[in-house]
Design a protein around this motif. Structure first.
Motif, mmCIF file in Angstrom:
data_model
loop_
_atom_site.group_PDB
_atom_site.id
_atom_site.type_symbol
_atom_site.label_atom_id
_atom_site.label_comp_id
_atom_site.label_asym_id
_atom_site.label_seq_id
_atom_site.Cartn_x
_atom_site.Cartn_y
_atom_site.Cartn_z
ATOM 1 N N PRO A 17 -8.892 -2.683 0.429
ATOM 2 C CA PRO A 17 -10.312 -2.446 0.154
ATOM 3 C C PRO A 17 -10.488 -1.182 -0.689
ATOM 4 O O PRO A 17 -9.766 -0.201 -0.481
ATOM 5 C CB PRO A 17 -10.915 -2.215 1.544
ATOM 6 C CG PRO A 17 -9.914 -2.728 2.510
ATOM 7 C CD PRO A 17 -8.579 -2.649 1.852
ATOM 8 N N VAL A 18 -11.420 -1.227 -1.637
ATOM 9 C CA VAL A 18 -11.605 -0.079 -2.526
ATOM 10 C C VAL A 18 -12.054 1.156 -1.737
ATOM 11 O O VAL A 18 -11.739 2.286 -2.092
ATOM 12 C CB VAL A 18 -12.615 -0.409 -3.650
ATOM 13 C CG1 VAL A 18 -12.737 0.755 -4.617
ATOM 14 C CG2 VAL A 18 -12.167 -1.638 -4.399
ATOM 15 N N SER A 19 -12.779 0.932 -0.624
ATOM 16 C CA SER A 19 -13.207 2.072 0.188
ATOM 17 C C SER A 19 -11.987 2.851 0.696
ATOM 18 O O SER A 19 -12.002 4.072 0.778
ATOM 19 C CB SER A 19 -14.050 1.603 1.374
ATOM 20 O OG SER A 19 -13.273 0.819 2.250
ATOM 21 N N LYS A 20 -10.918 2.140 0.990
ATOM 22 C CA LYS A 20 -9.695 2.786 1.468
ATOM 23 C C LYS A 20 -9.007 3.549 0.335
ATOM 24 O O LYS A 20 -8.523 4.654 0.517
ATOM 25 C CB LYS A 20 -8.719 1.735 2.024
ATOM 26 C CG LYS A 20 -9.174 1.066 3.286
ATOM 27 C CD LYS A 20 -8.275 1.441 4.459
ATOM 28 C CE LYS A 20 -8.898 1.146 5.781
ATOM 29 N NZ LYS A 20 -9.976 1.955 6.231
ATOM 30 N N LEU A 35 -9.746 2.627 -9.985
ATOM 31 C CA LEU A 35 -9.558 2.579 -8.530
ATOM 32 C C LEU A 35 -9.808 1.167 -8.009
ATOM 33 O O LEU A 35 -9.109 0.680 -7.120
ATOM 34 C CB LEU A 35 -10.496 3.572 -7.830
ATOM 35 C CG LEU A 35 -10.151 5.063 -7.985
ATOM 36 C CD1 LEU A 35 -11.194 5.923 -7.294
ATOM 37 C CD2 LEU A 35 -8.776 5.366 -7.424
ATOM 38 N N THR A 36 -10.816 0.496 -8.572
ATOM 39 C CA THR A 36 -11.111 -0.875 -8.153
ATOM 40 C C THR A 36 -9.942 -1.797 -8.473
ATOM 41 O O THR A 36 -9.556 -2.635 -7.670
ATOM 42 C CB THR A 36 -12.398 -1.374 -8.849
ATOM 43 O OG1 THR A 36 -13.411 -0.383 -8.661
ATOM 44 C CG2 THR A 36 -12.871 -2.697 -8.275
ATOM 45 N N THR A 83 -9.614 10.656 -2.486
ATOM 46 C CA THR A 83 -10.446 11.857 -2.352
ATOM 47 C C THR A 83 -9.856 12.848 -1.355
ATOM 48 O O THR A 83 -10.292 13.989 -1.291
ATOM 49 C CB THR A 83 -11.881 11.504 -1.906
ATOM 50 O OG1 THR A 83 -11.805 10.691 -0.726
ATOM 51 C CG2 THR A 83 -12.645 10.783 -2.985
ATOM 52 N N PHE A 84 -8.862 12.407 -0.584
ATOM 53 C CA PHE A 84 -8.229 13.334 0.368
ATOM 54 C C PHE A 84 -7.437 14.399 -0.378
ATOM 55 O O PHE A 84 -7.333 15.535 0.050
ATOM 56 C CB PHE A 84 -7.318 12.551 1.314
ATOM 57 C CG PHE A 84 -6.641 13.399 2.348
ATOM 58 C CD1 PHE A 84 -7.303 13.729 3.531
ATOM 59 C CD2 PHE A 84 -5.363 13.881 2.161
ATOM 60 C CE1 PHE A 84 -6.699 14.521 4.493
ATOM 61 C CE2 PHE A 84 -4.743 14.678 3.123
ATOM 62 C CZ PHE A 84 -5.419 15.000 4.288
ATOM 63 N N TYR A 120 -10.414 4.765 -2.258
ATOM 64 C CA TYR A 120 -11.248 5.942 -2.510
ATOM 65 C C TYR A 120 -11.022 6.998 -1.421
ATOM 66 O O TYR A 120 -10.927 8.191 -1.708
ATOM 67 C CB TYR A 120 -12.725 5.515 -2.534
ATOM 68 C CG TYR A 120 -13.690 6.643 -2.798
ATOM 69 C CD1 TYR A 120 -13.818 7.182 -4.079
ATOM 70 C CD2 TYR A 120 -14.481 7.159 -1.779
ATOM 71 C CE1 TYR A 120 -14.709 8.217 -4.325
ATOM 72 C CE2 TYR A 120 -15.378 8.183 -2.015
ATOM 73 C CZ TYR A 120 -15.492 8.710 -3.287
ATOM 74 O OH TYR A 120 -16.370 9.727 -3.526
ATOM 75 N N GLY A 121 -10.918 6.546 -0.187
ATOM 76 C CA GLY A 121 -10.689 7.460 0.936
ATOM 77 C C GLY A 121 -9.397 8.243 0.764
ATOM 78 O O GLY A 121 -9.365 9.459 0.939
ATOM 79 N N ARG A 169 0.798 -1.222 0.000
ATOM 80 C CA ARG A 169 0.000 0.000 0.000
ATOM 81 C C ARG A 169 0.838 1.284 0.000
ATOM 82 O O ARG A 169 0.305 2.348 -0.282
ATOM 83 C CB ARG A 169 -1.045 -0.013 1.117
ATOM 84 C CG ARG A 169 -0.524 -0.333 2.498
ATOM 85 C CD ARG A 169 -1.655 -0.244 3.501
ATOM 86 N NE ARG A 169 -2.646 -1.312 3.327
ATOM 87 C CZ ARG A 169 -3.841 -1.300 3.920
ATOM 88 N NH1 ARG A 169 -4.190 -0.296 4.692
ATOM 89 N NH2 ARG A 169 -4.684 -2.285 3.732
ATOM 90 N N GLU A 199 -13.767 4.799 -11.699
ATOM 91 C CA GLU A 199 -14.127 3.794 -10.690
ATOM 92 C C GLU A 199 -13.437 2.474 -10.981
ATOM 93 O O GLU A 199 -12.946 1.801 -10.084
ATOM 94 C CB GLU A 199 -15.653 3.598 -10.653
ATOM 95 C CG GLU A 199 -16.360 4.780 -10.030
ATOM 96 C CD GLU A 199 -17.858 4.576 -9.853
ATOM 97 O OE1 GLU A 199 -18.335 3.440 -10.042
ATOM 98 O OE2 GLU A 199 -18.529 5.565 -9.538
#
Lengths: 155, 574
Positions: A49-52, A39-40, A58-59, A54-55, A17, A36
């Motif tokens: 995880p894709v939520s991470k 990112l996936t 977007t920061f 994305y998190g 990561r 999308e």
């Protein structure tokens, strides 16, 4: 998967990561934005995880989640431009094009980005559209500038 | 090594390496927290736990500061309480003012702190984020306006559940807790376990309520409304009604539910016995055929959804048995309906579950029979407590009653389903009988009891050596399943429960759950097992009658039609 994205990910075969941001930067460099699906793919590649993903993405202001418009407008929000009214310039552009920062108009013509300082403080307030600098922008000159780019399409 | 620190002028012994917050709480000094989660790595993000560090004259976050020799701490100095008050005022500055209408009114941590710190006016006005409520999930509602970004839900989802369907996205005043691409929870990998609700300090996360539908059904003269309650419920609610914590109040619940107006009251533990009959036969069948091993339980709907998303390659290993909730539902709308001469269309079937994922399970297409759902509505334990209060029932005055026949008798094995390890223990008891024809000498299997995240044992049953593993917390399940995928062969049966401690620690349980409450409930279940005489599912007289009159034999044609199902890979953003 997109060929370009695949190529970029192949360069980071055993990455973890830590490499997330460089990878996102390279993808944006090659595609102009982060979709999308890319990112996936990045999430899958880094086992994150894709939520991470994305998190994190977007920061940062540098990442876009819509494709760039044909004309990409950068509004300088550095100190000198701010003093000479770049906040109003930004507001006027958003009103005229009906988009917010980071977005692209529905017709795909214009996209909008804030940059910290372009380094041409003598031209403040300044905007940069596809590499062309427009100096001392006012509300009046702004509508002319936008119109001139729209005309380029009609020709 | 022991060191000495000075707290509010008193000397206190502390273990080196401990956090200031832990030392304070061990000595009964309460410091408020919002983002802190016990036994998890501190983040120090909410700043509520600040204390004054006299040596440096700074305010430090006690959750993340490690004790040092000679440290001088003030926990409630004017400077500290003022700082905490400002933090609450800032959190409230963009928070909705609708406490009276909020589901957490009365047990909201933010509300509690604002009271404690004497916040009496809105001194700071912030811009509300005005984001819409995410109603897309059938189990969980998310209201971003009420979110204070403490991040507890994000951490539980990632660290305890290994799901990580949410994270904090964007930045600064724009920050929100969101799924990937800020889409509805229903398209995310959320398994509906509800542990996020359990840790949410405000009303930002709640369950989807089935209150209105149930009230409507109760007042419909053409509907027969039946209700079942899960094994964990009767030991989880006593304290909510001012009764002794952990006490089994099944009898009182039966009476209360009848008084509310439910026509028939059933104990889901009966269906747990039924599940054991089917699942133990399935286990023996798979072991003798050496097919799809290890067998993995399917009682936990959060685990089942997790498997469909994250480990679809193991779907063939999951038991084809429906969960006890769905088995009870299916039997109610077939065998029971025939018995009492009611059309199944006229039955409205409700269940009380310690779980939000059961709401999702209840509406799954796999859980219907010719277009009619096995279960129509699901109440969480929390909603059940509200329901009792809404109908003005005084639980202290209730005389215990028995559940309705023919699904009324349960064994203590069925009751064990409420605790992690219970399903495995009950299944082994019956499998032993099926294989050897005799009963176990000792029914208790202590190796798979208790709160530990992963438990294992090897058992000799007749000629067979059976490896049993029990996990709770899906992050623990992932570790074990990785071993299985890597070729581990000594485990034949795995029980997986998503929530820590099993259903007694479920996401539908009363808020403010601490470890002691979970332990009390587990003890209560084990006490029932110790004191009652029927300890094995295959001796449940109602189950025996059900097979004789209706089902035939375990894994038979009728069972297959009503009590078994199958699952498929689910494509979501993970």
């Amino acid at each position: 998967m997109n060929e370009q994205t695949k190529k970029i990910l192949n360069k980071y075969l055993h990455a973890d990561r830590d490499s997330l941001i460089p990878i996102l930067q390279e993808i944006q460099e090659s595609e102009g934005w982060l979709s999308e699906s890319s990112l996936t793919e990045v999430g899958r590649h880094l086992n994150m995880p894709v939520s991470k993903v994305y998190g994190v993405a977007t920061f940062y202001n540098q990442f876009r989640f819509q494709p760039q418009g044909k004309f990409h407008i950068q509004v300088c929000r550095g100190t000198a431009c701010h003093v000479l009214g770049s906040a109003t310039v930004l507001q006027e552009i958003q009103k005229a094009l009906k988009i917010k920062v980071g977005e692209t108009t529905k017709d795909g013509l214009f996209s909008l980005e804030i940059v910290a300082c372009i380094g041409t403080c003598g031209l403040a307030p300044v905007i940069n559209i596809n590499g062309n600098f427009h100096a001392g922008v006012t509300t009046e000159s702004l509508s002319e500038i936008i119109e001139s780019y729209k005309e380029k399409i009609n020709i | 090594m022991s060191i000495t620190i000075n707290v509010n002028g008193n000397k206190i012994e502390a273990k080196a390496g401990e956090t200031v917050l832990n030392v304070l709480s061990d000595h009964g000094i309460k410091v408020p927290t919002l983002c802190h989660l016990k036994n998890m790595f501190p983040t120090g993000s909410c700043r509520m736990c600040v204390v004054e560090h006299k040596n440096t004259d700074k305010l430090i976050t006690s959750c993340s500061a490690i004790v040092e020799e000679g440290m001088e701490i003030l926990t409630h100095s004017p400077r500290v309480t003022e700082a905490r008050k400002v933090i609450v005022e800032l959190l409230l500055s963009n928070h909705p003012d609708d406490c009276l209408y909020c589901v957490r009114n009365g047990n909201c941590e933010l509300q509690g702190l604002s009271q404690e710190l004497c916040v009496t006016e809105r001194r700071i006005q912030g811009r509300r984020n005005k984001l819409p409520i995410d109603t897309s999930s059938v189990s969980i509602l998310r209201d971003p306006e009420k979110c204070i970004l403490c991040g507890r839900c994000v951490r539980v989802c990632e660290e305890i559940m290994g799901v990580a369907c949410i994270d904090i996205s964007k930045r600064g005043s724009q920050s929100i807790v969101s799924t990937a691409f800020d889409k509805g929870l229903n398209t995310s990998s959320c398994v509906n376990c509800g542990q996020c609700i359990m840790v949410c300090p405000t009303g930002a996360l709640t369950e989807q309520s089935h209150f209105a539908e149930i009230k409507e059904a109760l007042s419909d003269p053409n509907k027969k409304v039946v209700i079942q309650y899960a094994p964990a419920i009767s030991v989880s609610v006593a304290e909510e009604f001012g009764l002794e914590a952990g006490k089994d109040i099944a009898g009182i619940m039966n009476a209360a539910l009848r008084k509310i107006g439910f026509d028939y009251v059933f104990d889901t533990s009966f269906a747990a016995d039924l599940t054991i009959m089917e699942e133990s036969s399935e286990l023996i069948k798979r072991i003798t055929e050496n097919k799809n091993l290890p067998l993995i339980t399917s009682c936990c709907p959060a685990w089942v959804k997790y498997a469909e998303e994250f480990v679809p390659e193991l779907i063939p290993n999951i038991s084809s048995c429906k969960s006890p909730q769905q088995m009870a539902g299916a039997i109610i709308k077939s065998y029971f309906a025939d018995k009492v001469h009611i059309k199944k269309e006229d039955i409205y079937s409700v269940s009380i579950m310690p779980c939000t994922a059961k709401k999702f399970e209840g509406q799954r297409e796999e859980m219907t029979n010719k277009g009619i759902s096995d279960v129509d509505a699901v109440l969480t334990t929390r909603e059940f407590v509200k329901f009792v209060k809404l109908f003005g029932i005084n639980m202290h005055e209730m005389q215990g009653e028995t559940a309705d026949s023919p699904l009324g008798i349960r064994t203590s094995a069925g009751k064990l389903f409420g605790a992690s390890g219970g399903v495995a223990e009950a299944a082994i008891r019956t499998a032993y009988h099926t294989l050897t024809g005799s009963e176990l000498v000792k029914f208790k299997i202590p190796e798979i009891r208790g709160l530990k995240g992963q438990k294992e044992t090897q058992l000799q049953i007749g000629d067979l050596k059976i490896g049993v593993a029990v996990v709770n917390g899906l992050a623990n399940a992932k570790k074990l399943l990785d071993e299985i995928k890597a070729g581990r062969k000594d485990i034949h049966f795995i029980e997986i429960m998503a929530c820590p401690g099993g259903c007694v620690g479920g996401g539908g349980q009363p808020i403010n759950l601490d470890e002691q409450a979970v332990k009390d409930r587990i003890q209560s279940l084990y006490r029932i097992d110790d004191t009652e005489s029927i300890k094995v599912s295959h001796k449940n007289p109602d189950v025996i009658i059900l097979y004789n009159e209706f089902l035939g034999k375990p894994l038979g044609k009728k069972s297959h039609e009503l009590l078994h199902t199958e699952y498929q890979k689910r494509d979501v953003i993970i």
